[in-house]
Design an enzyme around this catalytic site. Sequence first.
Site, PDB file in Angstrom:
ATOM      1  N   GLN A  98       6.734  -4.020  -5.011  1.00 37.23           N
ATOM      2  CA  GLN A  98       5.666  -4.095  -5.794  1.00 37.23           C
ATOM      3  C   GLN A  98       5.979  -2.947  -7.115  1.00 37.23           C
ATOM      4  OE1 GLN A  98       3.295  -1.170  -5.425  1.00 37.23           O
ATOM      5  NE2 GLN A  98       2.680  -1.807  -7.582  1.00 37.23           N
ATOM      6  N   LYS A 131       0.070  -9.367  -9.861  1.00 39.16           N
ATOM      7  CA  LYS A 131      -1.042  -9.047  -8.703  1.00 39.16           C
ATOM      8  C   LYS A 131      -2.056  -8.419  -9.529  1.00 39.16           C
ATOM      9  CE  LYS A 131      -1.989  -6.020  -4.136  1.00 39.16           C
ATOM     10  NZ  LYS A 131      -2.185  -4.807  -5.406  1.00 39.16           N
ATOM     11  N   SER A 170      -6.711 -10.383  -6.496  1.00 38.74           N
ATOM     12  CA  SER A 170      -6.357  -9.607  -5.915  1.00 38.74           C
ATOM     13  C   SER A 170      -7.741  -8.379  -6.448  1.00 38.74           C
ATOM     14  CB  SER A 170      -5.148  -8.557  -5.871  1.00 38.74           C
ATOM     15  OG  SER A 170      -6.012  -7.246  -5.662  1.00 38.74           O
ATOM     16  N   TYR A 175       4.822  -0.779 -10.509  1.00 34.84           N
ATOM     17  CA  TYR A 175       3.590  -0.615 -11.436  1.00 34.84           C
ATOM     18  C   TYR A 175       4.871  -0.240 -12.932  1.00 34.84           C
ATOM     19  CZ  TYR A 175      -0.188   0.926  -8.498  1.00 34.84           C
ATOM     20  OH  TYR A 175      -0.934   0.320  -7.505  1.00 34.84           O
ATOM     21  N   THR A 204       2.000  -5.253 -11.100  1.00 38.57           N
ATOM     22  CA  THR A 204       0.317  -5.201 -10.361  1.00 38.57           C
ATOM     23  C   THR A 204      -0.282  -4.832 -11.636  1.00 38.57           C
ATOM     24  OG1 THR A 204       0.660  -4.033  -8.307  1.00 38.57           O
ATOM     25  CG2 THR A 204      -1.569  -3.541  -9.244  1.00 38.57           C
ATOM     26  N   SER A 256       5.493  -0.761  -1.865  1.00 40.40           N
ATOM     27  CA  SER A 256       4.977  -0.321  -3.030  1.00 40.40           C
ATOM     28  C   SER A 256       5.590   0.464  -3.506  1.00 40.40           C
ATOM     29  CB  SER A 256       4.113  -0.003  -1.978  1.00 40.40           C
ATOM     30  OG  SER A 256       3.643   1.167  -2.835  1.00 40.40           O
ATOM     31  N   HIS A 259      -7.339  -4.641  -5.836  1.00 33.51           N
ATOM     32  CA  HIS A 259      -6.946  -3.588  -5.601  1.00 33.51           C
ATOM     33  C   HIS A 259      -7.957  -3.245  -4.025  1.00 33.51           C
ATOM     34  CE1 HIS A 259      -3.660  -1.050  -7.301  1.00 33.51           C
ATOM     35  NE2 HIS A 259      -3.932  -0.188  -6.396  1.00 33.51           N
ATOM     36  N   THR A 309       0.870  -1.061  -0.424  1.00 37.57           N
ATOM     37  CA  THR A 309      -0.025   0.398   0.328  1.00 37.57           C
ATOM     38  C   THR A 309       0.507   1.050  -0.263  1.00 37.57           C
ATOM     39  OG1 THR A 309       0.165   0.444   2.721  1.00 37.57           O
ATOM     40  CG2 THR A 309      -2.073  -1.096   1.221  1.00 37.57           C
ATOM     41  N   ASP A 320      -6.221 -11.363  -1.813  1.00 39.37           N
ATOM     42  CA  ASP A 320      -6.069 -10.774  -0.994  1.00 39.37           C
ATOM     43  C   ASP A 320      -7.128  -9.615  -1.111  1.00 39.37           C
ATOM     44  OD1 ASP A 320      -5.468  -8.198  -2.629  1.00 39.37           O
ATOM     45  OD2 ASP A 320      -3.747  -7.867  -2.339  1.00 39.37           O
ATOM     46  N   GLY A 358      -3.774  -5.108   3.526  1.00 36.12           N
ATOM     47  CA  GLY A 358      -3.717  -3.887   3.355  1.00 36.12           C
ATOM     48  C   GLY A 358      -3.927  -3.097   4.681  1.00 36.12           C
ATOM     49  N   ARG A 359      -5.417  -2.420   4.213  1.00 35.15           N
ATOM     50  CA  ARG A 359      -6.059  -1.422   5.316  1.00 35.15           C
ATOM     51  C   ARG A 359      -5.665  -2.387   6.555  1.00 35.15           C
ATOM     52  NH1 ARG A 359      -9.435  -2.216   0.859  1.00 35.15           N
ATOM     53  NH2 ARG A 359     -10.194  -0.431  -0.351  1.00 35.15           N
TER      54      ARG A 359
HETATM   55  C1  FMN Z   1      -4.328   2.895   0.509  1.00 30.57           C
HETATM   56  C2  FMN Z   1      -4.291   2.243  -0.244  1.00 30.57           C
HETATM   57  C3  FMN Z   1      -3.566   1.955  -0.969  1.00 30.57           C
HETATM   58  C4  FMN Z   1      -2.725   1.156  -2.043  1.00 30.57           C
HETATM   59  N1  FMN Z   1      -1.494   1.083  -2.845  1.00 30.57           N
HETATM   60  C5  FMN Z   1      -1.453   0.030  -3.499  1.00 30.57           C
HETATM   61  C6  FMN Z   1       0.137   0.098  -4.558  1.00 30.57           C
HETATM   62  O1  FMN Z   1       0.059   0.959  -4.201  1.00 30.57           O
HETATM   63  N2  FMN Z   1       0.757  -0.740  -5.236  1.00 30.57           N
HETATM   64  C7  FMN Z   1      -1.036  -2.162  -5.106  1.00 30.57           C
HETATM   65  O2  FMN Z   1      -0.417  -3.075  -5.870  1.00 30.57           O
HETATM   66  N3  FMN Z   1      -1.796  -2.237  -4.573  1.00 30.57           N
HETATM   67  C8  FMN Z   1      -1.934  -1.260  -4.000  1.00 30.57           C
HETATM   68  N4  FMN Z   1      -3.279  -1.086  -2.811  1.00 30.57           N
HETATM   69  C9  FMN Z   1      -4.210  -2.413  -3.231  1.00 30.57           C
HETATM   70  C10 FMN Z   1      -3.359  -3.515  -2.254  1.00 30.57           C
HETATM   71  O3  FMN Z   1      -2.317  -3.793  -2.375  1.00 30.57           O
HETATM   72  C11 FMN Z   1      -4.220  -4.409  -1.403  1.00 30.57           C
HETATM   73  O4  FMN Z   1      -4.799  -5.737  -2.892  1.00 30.57           O
HETATM   74  C12 FMN Z   1      -5.503  -4.271  -0.914  1.00 30.57           C
HETATM   75  O5  FMN Z   1      -5.784  -3.271  -0.203  1.00 30.57           O
HETATM   76  C13 FMN Z   1      -6.143  -5.904  -0.169  1.00 30.57           C
HETATM   77  O6  FMN Z   1      -7.058  -5.144   0.791  1.00 30.57           O
HETATM   78  P1  FMN Z   1      -7.602  -4.881   2.031  1.00 30.57           P
HETATM   79  O7  FMN Z   1      -7.389  -3.498   1.962  1.00 30.57           O
HETATM   80  O8  FMN Z   1      -8.992  -5.360   2.095  1.00 30.57           O
HETATM   81  O9  FMN Z   1      -6.673  -5.911   2.984  1.00 30.57           O
HETATM   82  C14 FMN Z   1      -3.929  -0.449  -2.015  1.00 30.57           C
HETATM   83  C15 FMN Z   1      -4.713  -0.517  -1.489  1.00 30.57           C
HETATM   84  C16 FMN Z   1      -4.922   1.105  -0.364  1.00 30.57           C
HETATM   85  C17 FMN Z   1      -6.285   0.762   0.354  1.00 30.57           C
END
Ligand code: FMN
Length: 303
Positions: free
Chosen positions: A59, A168, A190, A61, A87, A38, A192, A10, A223, A246-247
Amino acid sequence: MPSPIIVAPTGQHKLATPEGEVATARAAAACNTIMVLSFSSSCRIEEVASSCDAIRFYQLYVYKRRDVSATLVRRAESLGFKAIVLTVDTPVLGRREADIRNKYAGSPRRMIAPRLANLEGLMSFDDDIDAEGGSKLEHFASQTLDPSLSWKDVEWLKSITTLPILLKGIVTAEDARKAVEAGAAGVIVSNHGARQLDYAPPTISVLEEVVKAVGGAVPVLVDGGVRRGSDVLKALALGARAVMVGRPVFYGLAARGEAGARHVIEMLNKELELAMALCGCPSVGDITRAHVQTQGDRIRALL
Ligand SMILES: Cc1cc2nc3c(=O)[nH]c(=O)nc-3n(C[C@H](O)[C@H](O)[C@H](O)COP(=O)(O)O)c2cc1C
């Protein structure tokens, strides 16, 4: 690994705690788990790598500027990161209406770009977007992300790194099969965190189709919505090798920095152990498909 719970990537952990991703990495190290750093981290890769001995994945992009993405992959590789997590669900940014309404700017400073410490010296940005209002993240993403992202980019990534590559953002059997064909070392189911496409399926509902399509060729991770140890058990029963969170980690960071993130991971681990004990599973290898009943199972039972 002692546990199948991994820290999901994240962005911008300094939004939650002044130490940013360094705090997260130390929490992951204390729990002997993997942290996926991230691409949008607020700490430099070097800082995170030198802060502790957590096992780290990076991770990625894919930017229009391939050289920028490639430079970051090489930096991660030389700093001992163990895998690249590409991703694939973000060729463009989803429409995040809260970010637009709140004029999200990646505080504490008001610009997104300077918060992405890893890009320093690699790119310059059109940051003069105050007049437009809206989400600065959206504007930044539209300048940087490559909307033409496709399977050929997996080939490209393989050509610039020897690290294993996990994809991902897979939510269908078809893409899972293509991922294996393309040489992915792992597939991460996922959506996201439901931040990209509205009406994308809940990941737990498509996990099994992906696991079947992959047929054991590579590990499948998942996830999205893992909030309890029992959620981890459900995912493992449906064939995941590990889950990413994540969260909850972000919330732990916001509450108590490194200690908060560690507490979240430990809490999930304890809950998983409890759920396993109550299901009669001494080890994760003992968790089987018979431990869960899905909606599909119920419908099939009626036929
Ligand atoms: C605030 C936030 C920022 C995120 N940033 C990225 C990121 O930079 N790269 C990425 O691949 N996924 C990102 N994600 C997705 C997470 O890797 C993950 O797939 C997702 O949060 C999983 O769900 P959960 O928050 O319910 O655990 C982000 C998610 C959140 C909530």
